[in-house]
Design a protein around this motif. Structure first.
Motif, mmCIF file in Angstrom:
data_model
loop_
_atom_site.group_PDB
_atom_site.id
_atom_site.type_symbol
_atom_site.label_atom_id
_atom_site.label_comp_id
_atom_site.label_asym_id
_atom_site.label_seq_id
_atom_site.Cartn_x
_atom_site.Cartn_y
_atom_site.Cartn_z
ATOM 1 N N VAL A 1 -42.378 -24.444 2.121
ATOM 2 C CA VAL A 1 -43.583 -24.370 2.127
ATOM 3 C C VAL A 1 -44.161 -25.248 3.541
ATOM 4 O O VAL A 1 -43.754 -26.240 3.372
ATOM 5 C CB VAL A 1 -44.670 -24.799 1.031
ATOM 6 C CG1 VAL A 1 -45.966 -25.206 1.592
ATOM 7 C CG2 VAL A 1 -44.691 -23.826 -0.209
ATOM 8 N N LEU A 2 -44.737 -24.380 4.414
ATOM 9 C CA LEU A 2 -45.322 -25.179 5.543
ATOM 10 C C LEU A 2 -46.618 -25.140 5.547
ATOM 11 O O LEU A 2 -47.377 -24.030 5.544
ATOM 12 C CB LEU A 2 -44.921 -24.672 7.003
ATOM 13 C CG LEU A 2 -45.426 -25.090 8.197
ATOM 14 C CD1 LEU A 2 -45.157 -26.614 8.275
ATOM 15 C CD2 LEU A 2 -44.870 -24.483 9.446
ATOM 16 N N ASP A 3 -47.360 -26.236 5.340
ATOM 17 C CA ASP A 3 -48.912 -26.276 5.149
ATOM 18 C C ASP A 3 -49.508 -27.615 5.766
ATOM 19 O O ASP A 3 -48.935 -28.730 5.739
ATOM 20 C CB ASP A 3 -49.250 -26.140 3.740
ATOM 21 C CG ASP A 3 -50.657 -25.752 3.560
ATOM 22 O OD1 ASP A 3 -50.847 -24.707 3.123
ATOM 23 O OD2 ASP A 3 -51.607 -26.620 3.996
ATOM 24 N N VAL B 1 -49.841 -11.647 6.609
ATOM 25 C CA VAL B 1 -50.831 -11.411 5.444
ATOM 26 C C VAL B 1 -52.164 -11.234 6.118
ATOM 27 O O VAL B 1 -52.515 -12.429 6.768
ATOM 28 C CB VAL B 1 -50.638 -12.539 4.101
ATOM 29 C CG1 VAL B 1 -51.993 -12.232 3.301
ATOM 30 C CG2 VAL B 1 -49.286 -12.415 3.658
ATOM 31 N N SER B 2 -52.960 -10.247 6.106
ATOM 32 C CA SER B 2 -54.251 -10.193 6.850
ATOM 33 C C SER B 2 -55.058 -9.558 5.756
ATOM 34 O O SER B 2 -54.875 -9.623 4.435
ATOM 35 C CB SER B 2 -54.083 -9.141 8.246
ATOM 36 O OG SER B 2 -55.182 -9.220 8.746
ATOM 37 N N THR B 3 -56.217 -9.066 6.142
ATOM 38 C CA THR B 3 -57.243 -8.907 5.469
ATOM 39 C C THR B 3 -57.934 -7.247 5.662
ATOM 40 O O THR B 3 -57.903 -6.903 6.840
ATOM 41 C CB THR B 3 -58.266 -9.914 5.742
ATOM 42 O OG1 THR B 3 -59.701 -9.494 5.217
ATOM 43 C CG2 THR B 3 -58.689 -10.032 7.143
ATOM 44 N N TYR C 1 -56.931 -21.246 -9.221
ATOM 45 C CA TYR C 1 -56.477 -22.157 -8.234
ATOM 46 C C TYR C 1 -57.035 -21.835 -6.789
ATOM 47 O O TYR C 1 -56.349 -22.155 -5.851
ATOM 48 C CB TYR C 1 -54.873 -21.742 -7.971
ATOM 49 C CG TYR C 1 -54.119 -22.445 -9.048
ATOM 50 C CD1 TYR C 1 -53.450 -23.700 -9.109
ATOM 51 C CD2 TYR C 1 -53.515 -21.557 -10.142
ATOM 52 C CE1 TYR C 1 -52.661 -24.224 -10.200
ATOM 53 C CE2 TYR C 1 -52.744 -22.148 -11.073
ATOM 54 C CZ TYR C 1 -52.330 -23.203 -11.129
ATOM 55 O OH TYR C 1 -51.464 -23.735 -12.156
ATOM 56 N N GLN C 2 -58.275 -21.194 -6.669
ATOM 57 C CA GLN C 2 -58.957 -20.926 -5.472
ATOM 58 C C GLN C 2 -59.945 -22.034 -5.202
ATOM 59 O O GLN C 2 -60.783 -22.341 -6.172
ATOM 60 C CB GLN C 2 -59.575 -19.480 -5.414
ATOM 61 C CG GLN C 2 -60.070 -19.105 -4.146
ATOM 62 C CD GLN C 2 -60.714 -17.896 -4.203
ATOM 63 O OE1 GLN C 2 -61.030 -17.136 -5.130
ATOM 64 N NE2 GLN C 2 -60.582 -17.009 -3.113
ATOM 65 N N PHE C 3 -60.028 -22.522 -3.803
ATOM 66 C CA PHE C 3 -60.931 -23.564 -3.729
ATOM 67 C C PHE C 3 -62.200 -23.209 -3.908
ATOM 68 O O PHE C 3 -62.433 -22.016 -3.662
ATOM 69 C CB PHE C 3 -60.604 -23.958 -2.072
ATOM 70 C CG PHE C 3 -61.523 -25.011 -1.844
ATOM 71 C CD1 PHE C 3 -61.383 -26.526 -1.964
ATOM 72 C CD2 PHE C 3 -62.578 -24.728 -1.072
ATOM 73 C CE1 PHE C 3 -62.059 -27.415 -1.692
ATOM 74 C CE2 PHE C 3 -63.536 -25.642 -0.410
ATOM 75 C CZ PHE C 3 -63.352 -27.229 -0.748
HETATM 76 P P1 NAD Z 1 -56.793 -20.703 1.659
HETATM 77 O O1 NAD Z 1 -57.845 -20.929 2.754
HETATM 78 O O2 NAD Z 1 -56.912 -20.850 0.192
HETATM 79 O O3 NAD Z 1 -55.272 -21.233 1.986
HETATM 80 C C1 NAD Z 1 -54.989 -21.187 3.381
HETATM 81 C C2 NAD Z 1 -53.808 -22.448 3.631
HETATM 82 O O4 NAD Z 1 -53.322 -22.341 4.977
HETATM 83 C C3 NAD Z 1 -54.176 -23.927 3.211
HETATM 84 O O5 NAD Z 1 -53.431 -24.308 2.460
HETATM 85 C C4 NAD Z 1 -54.310 -24.336 4.612
HETATM 86 O O6 NAD Z 1 -54.112 -25.834 4.560
HETATM 87 C C5 NAD Z 1 -53.317 -23.753 5.379
HETATM 88 N N1 NAD Z 1 -53.483 -23.735 6.852
HETATM 89 C C6 NAD Z 1 -54.708 -23.466 7.721
HETATM 90 N N2 NAD Z 1 -54.518 -23.790 8.932
HETATM 91 C C7 NAD Z 1 -53.129 -24.197 8.928
HETATM 92 C C8 NAD Z 1 -52.511 -24.522 10.035
HETATM 93 N N3 NAD Z 1 -53.029 -24.352 11.249
HETATM 94 N N4 NAD Z 1 -51.196 -25.011 9.999
HETATM 95 C C9 NAD Z 1 -50.441 -24.917 8.558
HETATM 96 N N5 NAD Z 1 -51.476 -24.696 7.434
HETATM 97 C C10 NAD Z 1 -52.401 -24.110 7.830
HETATM 98 O O7 NAD Z 1 -56.631 -19.002 1.942
HETATM 99 P P2 NAD Z 1 -56.132 -17.899 0.911
HETATM 100 O O8 NAD Z 1 -57.212 -17.381 0.410
HETATM 101 O O9 NAD Z 1 -55.020 -18.310 0.085
HETATM 102 O O10 NAD Z 1 -55.651 -16.730 1.913
HETATM 103 C C11 NAD Z 1 -54.329 -16.840 2.514
HETATM 104 C C12 NAD Z 1 -54.191 -15.471 3.424
HETATM 105 O O11 NAD Z 1 -54.890 -14.275 2.933
HETATM 106 C C13 NAD Z 1 -55.007 -15.950 4.738
HETATM 107 O O12 NAD Z 1 -54.351 -15.528 5.883
HETATM 108 C C14 NAD Z 1 -56.308 -14.886 4.649
HETATM 109 O O13 NAD Z 1 -56.645 -14.504 5.882
HETATM 110 C C15 NAD Z 1 -55.735 -13.893 3.854
HETATM 111 N N6 NAD Z 1 -56.685 -13.040 2.977
HETATM 112 C C16 NAD Z 1 -57.454 -13.900 1.820
HETATM 113 C C17 NAD Z 1 -58.171 -13.086 1.004
HETATM 114 C C18 NAD Z 1 -58.847 -13.642 -0.111
HETATM 115 O O14 NAD Z 1 -59.531 -13.065 -0.856
HETATM 116 N N7 NAD Z 1 -58.812 -15.039 -0.317
HETATM 117 C C19 NAD Z 1 -58.445 -11.713 1.417
HETATM 118 C C20 NAD Z 1 -57.757 -11.161 2.311
HETATM 119 C C21 NAD Z 1 -56.835 -11.622 3.209
#
Ligand code: NAD
Length: 340
Positions: free
Chosen positions: A36-38, A126-128, A186-188
Motif C-alpha cells: 500500500v502506498l498512501d 480507478v475512476s468514477t 470503513y468509509q470516512f
Molecule cells: P478515500 O477518500 O476514502 O481514500 C483516498 C485515499 O487516497 C486516502 O487513503 C488518501 O490518504 C489517499 N491519497 C490521497 N491523495 C494521495 C496522494 N497524493 N498520495 C498518496 N495517497 C493519497 O477515497 P475512496 O472513496 O476510497 O475512493 C477511491 C477511488 O475511487 C478514488 O480514485 C475515487 O475517485 C474513486 N471513486 C470513489 C467512489 C466512492 O463512492 N467513494 C465512487 C467512484 C469512484
C-alpha cells in the motif's frame, strides 16, 4: 511459485483498503503480495488496514504519489498497479480544487511515468461515473465523451484521459474503471451514507441538499472490488469498464431509509442550500463488464445498507478518530520522501 507484486495506491482509504483486505483475506488470491502506498490524508485510516497488518504478503509505505523518486523505487519492485489514491470529496473540491489537481492529475501522471520507466505490466486506474456528467435519463456507455461538472469530476476525467493517452502513445497496459457511488463499512464519515448514519446515531440532524431529488446509483464496495479484480485479471489493455450497482435512488428516498434504519424521526432531516452545480443524476451502462468479464452486482441493497448501518453502530472505535488512541495515523509503515 512466484507471486504477482501489486502496488495499491490509496490503500488506506475506503475502497482501497477494502480491496487490500479482500486480496489478502482467506478468499483472496494467494499468489499476490500487496504494497500500500498512501499519503495518509484526512480520509485515510490506519485502522482500515488492521485486519491485514500481520500478513507476510503485506507492506505499507507512507508517501505521496506525486513523489517521483519514491514512486520510481516502488515501481521497480512491483509488477502491477491498482490506483485508488485521490482526493475524493466533491464538496472539498468546490471549496478548493488545487489539491485535487495535484493528487488526482499530477499524481496519476507521476505514477504513469514511473510505470513506463520501470516496465510495469498492468495499471488499473480507478475512476468514477461522475466524469460523464449529469444525464436526465438513460445510462452512459464507455463511448460517451467525458463531460464533468465539479472540480473533482474534472480532475478525475483529466486523469482518465492522461492514463488512456499513456496506453495509446506508449503502449502501457492501462485499464480504466468508472464506478457509481460506493457504500459499505470503513468509509470516512463525510459522504452521505456514513455522514448521515453517524449523525443520526448521535441524535443530530442531517443536512439534505436542495430538493433532495438528485439521483445516484448505489454500488456495494464488495461488488466494486470484485469488478476491479475482474478488470485486473481479465480485462483488456486500453479499455474502460463501467461498474454499476443497480440501485438508483434519489437522496430523499435514501435519507428516509437511513432515518428509519437508525431509529430516528422525519424531523431529523434539515433541507439546506444546494451544493453548487449539483449534478442531478448519474447512471452508467455496465453491460460491457457483464458481457466481457462476467461482472454482476451481487449484494442486495436493503441487506447491504442494513449491514453498513450496523457496522457504523458497532465500530465507532474504527471510524471515530476521536475514539482512537493516537488518532488514525499509520503504524508499522515505512516512510517515503517528503511530499512534492
Ligand atoms: P478515500 O477518500 O476514502 O481514500 C483516498 C485515499 O487516497 C486516502 O487513503 C488518501 O490518504 C489517499 N491519497 C490521497 N491523495 C494521495 C496522494 N497524493 N498520495 C498518496 N495517497 C493519497 O477515497 P475512496 O472513496 O476510497 O475512493 C477511491 C477511488 O475511487 C478514488 O480514485 C475515487 O475517485 C474513486 N471513486 C470513489 C467512489 C466512492 O463512492 N467513494 C465512487 C467512484 C469512484
Amino acid at each position: 511459485m512466484s507471486k504477482t507484486r501489486i502496488l495499491v495506491t490509496g490503500g488506506a482509504g475506503f475502497i482501497g483498503s477494502h480491496y487490500v483486505r479482500t486480496l489478502l483475506g482467506p478468499l483472496g488470491p494467494q499468489d499476490v503480495t500487496v504494497t500500500v502506498l498512501d499519503a495518509f490524508t484526512y480520509a485515510a485510516n490506519a485502522a482500515n488496514l488492521d485486519p491485514v497488518k500481520d500478513s507476510d504478503r503485506y507492506r505499507l509505505v507512507v508517501g505521496d504519489i506525486c513523489d517521483s523518486d519514491l514512486v520510481d523505487r516502488l515501481m521497480a519492485e512491483h509488477d502491477q498497479v491498482v490506483h485508488f489514491a485521490a482526493e475524493s470529496h466533491v464538496d472539498r473540491s468546490l471549496a478548493s480544487a488545487t489539491e485535487f489537481v495535484r493528487s488526482n492529475v499530477v499524481g496519476t501522471q507521476t505514477l504513469l511515468d514511473a510505470a513506463l520507466r520501470q516496465g510495469i505490466d498492468r495499471f488499473v486506474h480507478v475512476s468514477t461515473d461522475e466524469v460523464y456528467g449529469s444525464i436526465p435519463e438513460g445510462s452512459c456507455s464507455e463511448e460517451q465523451p467525458v463531460n464533468p461538472n465539479s472540480p473533482y469530476a474534472a480532475s478525475k476525467a483529466s486523469s482518465d484521459l492522461i492514463a488512456l493517452a499513456c496506453h495509446r502513445s506508449h503502449g502501457l497496459d492501462v485499464r480504466v474503471t468508472r464506478c457509481s457511488n460506493n457504500y459499505g463499512p470503513y468509509q470516512f464519515p463525510e459522504k452521505i451514507i456514513p455522514l448521515f448514519v453517524t449523525r443520526l446515531f448521535a441524535g443530530r440532524k442531517v443536512p439534505l441538499y436542495g430538493d433532495g431529488l438528485n439521483v445516484r446509483d448505489w454500488l456495494h464496495v464488495d461488488d466494486h472490488i470484485r469488478a476491479v479484480e475482474l478488470v485486473r485479471t481479465r480485462g483488456r489493455a486500453g479499455e474502460i469498464y463501467n461498474i454499476g450497482g443497480g440501485t438508483e435512488l434519489d437522496n430523499r428516498g435514501l435519507t428516509a431509509l437511513l432515518v428509519e434504519a437508525c431509529g430516528a424521526g422525519p424531523d431529523s432531516v434539515e433541507y439546506v442550500t444546494d451544493r453548487k452545480g449539483h449534478d442531478r443524476r448519474y447512471s452508467v451502462d455496465w453491460r460491457k463488464a457483464h458481457v466481457e468479464l462476467g461482472y454482476k452486482p451481487q449484494k442486495d441493497f436493503a441487506e447491504g445498507l442494513a449491514e453498513t448501518v450496523a457496522w457504523y453502530r458497532d465500530n465507532p472505535h474504527v471510524w471515530d478518530r476521536t475514539a482512537q488512541p493516537g488518532q488514525a495515523g499509520p503504524s508499522g509503515g515505512t516512510t517515503g520522501n517528503a511530499p512534492c
